[in-house]
Scaffold this motif. Structure first.
Motif, PDB file in Angstrom:
ATOM      1  N   GLU A 132      35.225  35.652  38.591  1.00 54.17           N
ATOM      2  CA  GLU A 132      36.547  35.298  39.116  1.00 54.17           C
ATOM      3  C   GLU A 132      37.538  34.976  37.999  1.00 54.17           C
ATOM      4  O   GLU A 132      38.402  34.102  38.144  1.00 54.17           O
ATOM      5  CB  GLU A 132      36.449  34.130  40.108  1.00 54.17           C
ATOM      6  CG  GLU A 132      35.542  34.425  41.288  1.00 54.17           C
ATOM      7  CD  GLU A 132      35.623  33.382  42.386  1.00 54.17           C
ATOM      8  OE1 GLU A 132      36.743  32.910  42.661  1.00 54.17           O
ATOM      9  OE2 GLU A 132      34.576  33.034  42.947  1.00 54.17           O
ATOM     10  N   ASN A 133      37.416  35.693  36.917  1.00 54.03           N
ATOM     11  CA  ASN A 133      38.338  35.518  35.800  1.00 54.03           C
ATOM     12  C   ASN A 133      38.903  36.866  35.385  1.00 54.03           C
ATOM     13  O   ASN A 133      38.435  37.923  35.823  1.00 54.03           O
ATOM     14  CB  ASN A 133      37.643  34.844  34.606  1.00 54.03           C
ATOM     15  CG  ASN A 133      37.245  33.403  34.904  1.00 54.03           C
ATOM     16  OD1 ASN A 133      38.057  32.622  35.406  1.00 54.03           O
ATOM     17  ND2 ASN A 133      35.996  33.058  34.612  1.00 54.03           N
ATOM     18  N   ILE A 134      39.879  36.827  34.500  1.00 53.07           N
ATOM     19  CA  ILE A 134      40.480  38.038  33.937  1.00 53.07           C
ATOM     20  C   ILE A 134      40.399  37.955  32.425  1.00 53.07           C
ATOM     21  O   ILE A 134      40.660  36.893  31.836  1.00 53.07           O
ATOM     22  CB  ILE A 134      41.950  38.192  34.382  1.00 53.07           C
ATOM     23  CG1 ILE A 134      42.028  38.486  35.881  1.00 53.07           C
ATOM     24  CG2 ILE A 134      42.640  39.313  33.615  1.00 53.07           C
ATOM     25  CD1 ILE A 134      43.438  38.631  36.409  1.00 53.07           C
ATOM     26  N   LEU A 186      48.049  30.565  47.973  1.00 50.26           N
ATOM     27  CA  LEU A 186      47.982  31.764  47.143  1.00 50.26           C
ATOM     28  C   LEU A 186      47.735  31.410  45.680  1.00 50.26           C
ATOM     29  O   LEU A 186      46.997  32.098  44.978  1.00 50.26           O
ATOM     30  CB  LEU A 186      49.276  32.573  47.285  1.00 50.26           C
ATOM     31  CG  LEU A 186      49.611  33.075  48.693  1.00 50.26           C
ATOM     32  CD1 LEU A 186      50.900  33.892  48.665  1.00 50.26           C
ATOM     33  CD2 LEU A 186      48.471  33.894  49.285  1.00 50.26           C
ATOM     34  N   GLU A 187      48.348  30.355  45.235  1.00 48.22           N
ATOM     35  CA  GLU A 187      48.197  29.953  43.837  1.00 48.22           C
ATOM     36  C   GLU A 187      46.773  29.496  43.531  1.00 48.22           C
ATOM     37  O   GLU A 187      46.321  29.562  42.385  1.00 48.22           O
ATOM     38  CB  GLU A 187      49.196  28.845  43.491  1.00 48.22           C
ATOM     39  CG  GLU A 187      49.246  28.452  42.022  1.00 48.22           C
ATOM     40  CD  GLU A 187      49.592  29.618  41.111  1.00 48.22           C
ATOM     41  OE1 GLU A 187      49.089  29.637  39.965  1.00 48.22           O
ATOM     42  OE2 GLU A 187      50.347  30.531  41.521  1.00 48.22           O
ATOM     43  N   SER A 188      46.047  29.058  44.554  1.00 50.83           N
ATOM     44  CA  SER A 188      44.671  28.595  44.348  1.00 50.83           C
ATOM     45  C   SER A 188      43.663  29.745  44.327  1.00 50.83           C
ATOM     46  O   SER A 188      42.474  29.521  44.094  1.00 50.83           O
ATOM     47  CB  SER A 188      44.287  27.598  45.439  1.00 50.83           C
ATOM     48  OG  SER A 188      44.266  28.240  46.718  1.00 50.83           O
ATOM     49  N   LEU A 189      44.145  30.954  44.569  1.00 54.14           N
ATOM     50  CA  LEU A 189      43.247  32.114  44.513  1.00 54.14           C
ATOM     51  C   LEU A 189      42.776  32.347  43.091  1.00 54.14           C
ATOM     52  O   LEU A 189      43.358  31.847  42.118  1.00 54.14           O
ATOM     53  CB  LEU A 189      43.958  33.356  45.049  1.00 54.14           C
ATOM     54  CG  LEU A 189      44.363  33.354  46.533  1.00 54.14           C
ATOM     55  CD1 LEU A 189      45.185  34.601  46.853  1.00 54.14           C
ATOM     56  CD2 LEU A 189      43.133  33.259  47.437  1.00 54.14           C
ATOM     57  N   GLN A 192      46.204  38.739  40.690  1.00 52.30           N
ATOM     58  CA  GLN A 192      46.676  39.970  40.047  1.00 52.30           C
ATOM     59  C   GLN A 192      46.785  41.094  41.064  1.00 52.30           C
ATOM     60  O   GLN A 192      47.730  41.887  41.046  1.00 52.30           O
ATOM     61  CB  GLN A 192      45.726  40.374  38.915  1.00 52.30           C
ATOM     62  CG  GLN A 192      46.116  41.628  38.169  1.00 52.30           C
ATOM     63  CD  GLN A 192      47.495  41.518  37.526  1.00 52.30           C
ATOM     64  OE1 GLN A 192      47.814  40.496  36.911  1.00 52.30           O
ATOM     65  NE2 GLN A 192      48.309  42.545  37.679  1.00 52.30           N
ATOM     66  N   LEU A 193      45.823  41.184  41.984  1.00 51.75           N
ATOM     67  CA  LEU A 193      45.873  42.212  43.013  1.00 51.75           C
ATOM     68  C   LEU A 193      47.068  41.994  43.933  1.00 51.75           C
ATOM     69  O   LEU A 193      47.718  42.966  44.353  1.00 51.75           O
ATOM     70  CB  LEU A 193      44.563  42.215  43.810  1.00 51.75           C
ATOM     71  CG  LEU A 193      44.407  43.314  44.867  1.00 51.75           C
ATOM     72  CD1 LEU A 193      44.549  44.692  44.249  1.00 51.75           C
ATOM     73  CD2 LEU A 193      43.064  43.183  45.589  1.00 51.75           C
ATOM     74  N   MET A 195      47.970  47.357  47.298  1.00 47.36           N
ATOM     75  CA  MET A 195      46.742  46.604  47.534  1.00 47.36           C
ATOM     76  C   MET A 195      45.926  47.239  48.656  1.00 47.36           C
ATOM     77  O   MET A 195      44.690  47.295  48.591  1.00 47.36           O
ATOM     78  CB  MET A 195      47.069  45.146  47.868  1.00 47.36           C
ATOM     79  CG  MET A 195      45.827  44.288  48.029  1.00 47.36           C
ATOM     80  SD  MET A 195      46.174  42.504  48.093  1.00 47.36           S
ATOM     81  CE  MET A 195      47.046  42.404  49.654  1.00 47.36           C
ATOM     82  N   ARG A 196      46.591  47.724  49.682  1.00 47.46           N
ATOM     83  CA  ARG A 196      45.887  48.389  50.783  1.00 47.46           C
ATOM     84  C   ARG A 196      45.135  49.614  50.280  1.00 47.46           C
ATOM     85  O   ARG A 196      43.962  49.836  50.634  1.00 47.46           O
ATOM     86  CB  ARG A 196      46.882  48.792  51.864  1.00 47.46           C
ATOM     87  CG  ARG A 196      46.239  49.462  53.070  1.00 47.46           C
ATOM     88  CD  ARG A 196      47.278  50.081  53.973  1.00 47.46           C
ATOM     89  NE  ARG A 196      47.987  51.158  53.296  1.00 47.46           N
ATOM     90  CZ  ARG A 196      47.492  52.392  53.132  1.00 47.46           C
ATOM     91  NH1 ARG A 196      46.276  52.688  53.563  1.00 47.46           N
ATOM     92  NH2 ARG A 196      48.199  53.326  52.520  1.00 47.46           N
TER      93      ARG A 196
END
Length: 276
Positions: free
Chosen positions: A130-132, A242-245, A251-252, A260-261
């Protein structure tokens, strides 16, 4: 060749003797009747009948046929199986094969030329956590910068920002999933070898890959426009949910609803391929 096949090649001969029979002519002596004496008459001289000599039939010795030589089998030559050529994992070879999967020019402008397999492995492992890792991206960054517009004293993501990612999604969408999986299978040994160098002994790369896909698929759908704010360093989502994602999910989200779809649809196809 079997023994039975060898025997079938030898002809069977019936060997016999040839007997020549000669038919003999038999002469009979006649029984003459008694008669009165007659004046002396010089009787004609009668040559005695001599029987023809009996010729014994000639018996020919049987002639043995000339033996037929056994057929000589040609030696079986076993061609050596050539050793498979080692897989070329160079960046040039990997990139060339990737570029054959879709529009060459469009993909060539987006893909990074350096350490492609290593970047792919590290990026996958990082996404699963869960990182980039920006330093291990496989694709180049968009040329256009992130844009917002201001309305009602609030900042909103400009739809033009979403369009920056459309060329990337077009390329991804154009690649046949089966071809992509086939290429992955070809490079799987090299990928697993790279993964073993950066992971724990019990970790499996394909499990990490599915985990990374699931994280992206779990990204929620949100209505537009999307409000953001800046803390003088970077823009953040105004919605705390959303910010807690996770970083990959945020990024998606920045690619926009339509992109995204399409990305999720391709990811689902890839995930299904691993289940088969």
């Amino acid at each position: 060749m079997s023994e039975e096949s060898n025997k079938s090649l030898v002809p069977h001969f019936a060997i016999g003797a040839i007997v020549i029979a000669i038919i003999l002519a038999v002469f009979f002596w006649p029984n003459e009747p008694e008669v009165e004496p007659v004046p002396d008459v010089i009787a004609p001289t009668v040559e005695p009948i001599t029987a023809e000599p009996v010729v014994e039939p000639e018996v020919l010795e049987p002639v043995e046929p000339e033996p037929i030589p056994e057929p000589v089998e040609a030696p079986v030559v076993i061609e050596p199986i050539p050793e498979p050529e080692p897989l070329d994992t160079s960046d040039g070879a990997v990139k060339t094969k990737l570029l054959t999967l879709t529009d060459y020019d469009a993909f060539a402008r987006l893909i990074i030329d350096e350490s492609l397999l290593q970047r792919f492995v590290v990026m996958t492992n990082t996404l699963a956590d869960e990182n980039i890792s920006p330093s291990h991206n496989v694709l180049t960054n968009p040329e256009q910068s992130f844009r917002v517009y201001r309305q009602a004293n609030k900042d909103w993501i400009d739809p033009a920002s979403y369009k920056r990612y459309t060329p990337y999604v077009d390329v991804l969408d154009s690649i046949e999933t089966d071809s992509l999986i086939e290429l992955y299978e070809e490079y799987k040994p090299a990928i697993k070898e790279i993964f073993a160098e950066i992971s724990s002994p019990n970790d499996d790369f394909e499990e990490k890959l599915v985990e990374a896909i699931d994280i992206l698929l779990d990204t929620p759908e949100v209505p537009v426009p999307v409000e953001v704010f800046t803390d003088s360093v970077m823009f953040k989502f105004a919605d705390e949910r959303l910010e807690s994602l996770s970083g990959p999910q945020k990024q998606l989200l920045r690619t926009g609803p339509e992109n995204m779809r399409r990305i999720k649809a391709k990811l689902r196809e890839i995930k299904e391929s691993f289940k088969q």
